[in-house]
Write a protein that holds these residues in place. Sequence first.
Motif, short mmCIF file in Angstrom:
data_model
loop_
_atom_site.label_atom_id
_atom_site.label_comp_id
_atom_site.label_asym_id
_atom_site.label_seq_id
_atom_site.Cartn_x
_atom_site.Cartn_y
_atom_site.Cartn_z
N ARG A 148 0.80 -1.32 0.02
CA ARG A 148 -0.06 -0.05 0.01
C ARG A 148 0.84 1.39 0.04
O ARG A 148 0.43 2.11 -0.61
CB ARG A 148 -0.83 -0.03 1.18
N ASN A 149 1.98 1.14 0.69
CA ASN A 149 2.64 2.59 0.97
C ASN A 149 4.20 2.59 0.43
O ASN A 149 4.46 3.85 0.20
CB ASN A 149 2.91 2.45 2.51
N LEU A 150 4.72 1.80 -0.21
CA LEU A 150 5.96 1.71 -0.72
C LEU A 150 5.88 1.48 -2.21
O LEU A 150 4.71 1.09 -2.93
CB LEU A 150 6.95 0.83 -0.08
N LYS A 151 7.20 1.48 -3.19
CA LYS A 151 7.15 1.26 -4.54
C LYS A 151 8.21 0.30 -4.90
O LYS A 151 9.03 0.81 -5.83
CB LYS A 151 7.41 2.60 -5.10
N PRO A 152 8.13 -0.97 -4.37
CA PRO A 152 9.02 -1.91 -4.98
C PRO A 152 8.52 -2.76 -6.03
O PRO A 152 7.30 -2.74 -6.16
CB PRO A 152 9.36 -2.81 -3.77
N SER A 153 9.37 -3.53 -6.86
CA SER A 153 8.68 -4.15 -7.91
C SER A 153 8.06 -5.51 -7.37
O SER A 153 6.92 -5.95 -7.81
CB SER A 153 9.85 -4.72 -8.95
N LYS A 154 8.66 -6.18 -6.09
CA LYS A 154 8.26 -7.23 -5.68
C LYS A 154 8.08 -7.30 -4.29
O LYS A 154 9.02 -6.54 -3.60
CB LYS A 154 9.17 -8.64 -6.20
N VAL A 155 7.24 -7.71 -3.33
CA VAL A 155 7.09 -7.81 -1.89
C VAL A 155 6.52 -9.21 -1.75
O VAL A 155 5.78 -9.96 -2.14
CB VAL A 155 6.09 -6.91 -1.52
N ILE A 156 7.47 -9.90 -0.57
CA ILE A 156 7.02 -11.19 -0.20
C ILE A 156 7.18 -11.40 1.29
O ILE A 156 7.73 -10.47 1.82
CB ILE A 156 7.80 -12.25 -0.79
#
Length: 355
Positions: A148-156
């Motif tokens: 919701r708050n950050l801008k990475p390409s992938k979150v796991i």
Amino acid sequence: MRIIQIIDSLDAGGAERMAVQIANELQIAGHESHICVTRREGLLKKTINDEVGYLFIEKKGKLGIKAMTKLKTYIVKNNIDTVHGHSTSFFTATIIKWWIPSVKLIWHDHYGNAEDLDNRKVGFLRKSSRFFDGIISVNQILKDWSIRNLKPSKVIYLRNFVSNSLEQQLLKPLPGSSGKRIVHLANLRPQKDHTTLIKAFQEVTKNTTGWNLLLVGMDFQDDYARNIKFTIEDLKLDEHIHLLGSREDTIAILKACDLGVLSSKSEGLPVAILEYGLAGLPVVTTDVGACKEVVLGYGKVVPFQDINSLSQAIQEFIANPEEAKSMAHSYQQHVMTTFGAASYIEKLETFYSSL
């Protein structure tokens, strides 16, 4: 792969333990593994494998250009391709990514106040996240927050793990009697809510005899720590509650105790409850972060800041030693199977490769 973990200190905290364990296990798995400590060394330095590359840059101030240049030189010299920054070290890791765009940058979110994310400061973290190739969160709440708050390409979401590769001997005798020791492994920080545990233990002493509570964790000599000591004195529990501070022989301490307790009012995924399981302890924990998900039906989970529920759960284990022993054994097997190093490193390798 050539990977460097970045962590701000080697104090005996959860994020620090994970950074060291990841570095060690990656080296065991055949990778060229390194770890950089930015600001302060500590007890965990002794637990770093000799084969793991080690760098301490002694960073001062916000930027620490001299220290950052030292880190950049080390990364270039060792042809490191992956930078894995933990917790507050994201700023250091982001500068490295800015200087060396070819490296892959992973940020590992160990944030302990998962129940109070609305008040989390996100400004500079959000700006830095534009440079992240991926984010690892230690529970589902933190993963959802990052999306919701950050801008990475992938979150796991990758659950913490424990390593059973270290054996220890007690450095000195422990207070209390064998068979009647309760341990609380947590640095003296407000989120760990020692006060609720102390008041719950007061109720335990009214109905049992001979039991002692060992508080293991760093004392920061601040108002919170002073309040803990005052509460112990005020409730006349000096002979039953013992502040052991930060210790090098934590594993040996756990194995010499009989019940592990965590009384936090907020958590991510605490390494302590995994270490309790590995040590073969029955567990009582509050229902915060991923604690309930980890413990499942193998321990007792109570509401946070609930003195009566916490006291009752402790007393139930004391009154039913066979049940406690059975649940501890089942929990130990659960931790070794579900939270072992091999499975974790396999998932981490897959994530690194996917970026």
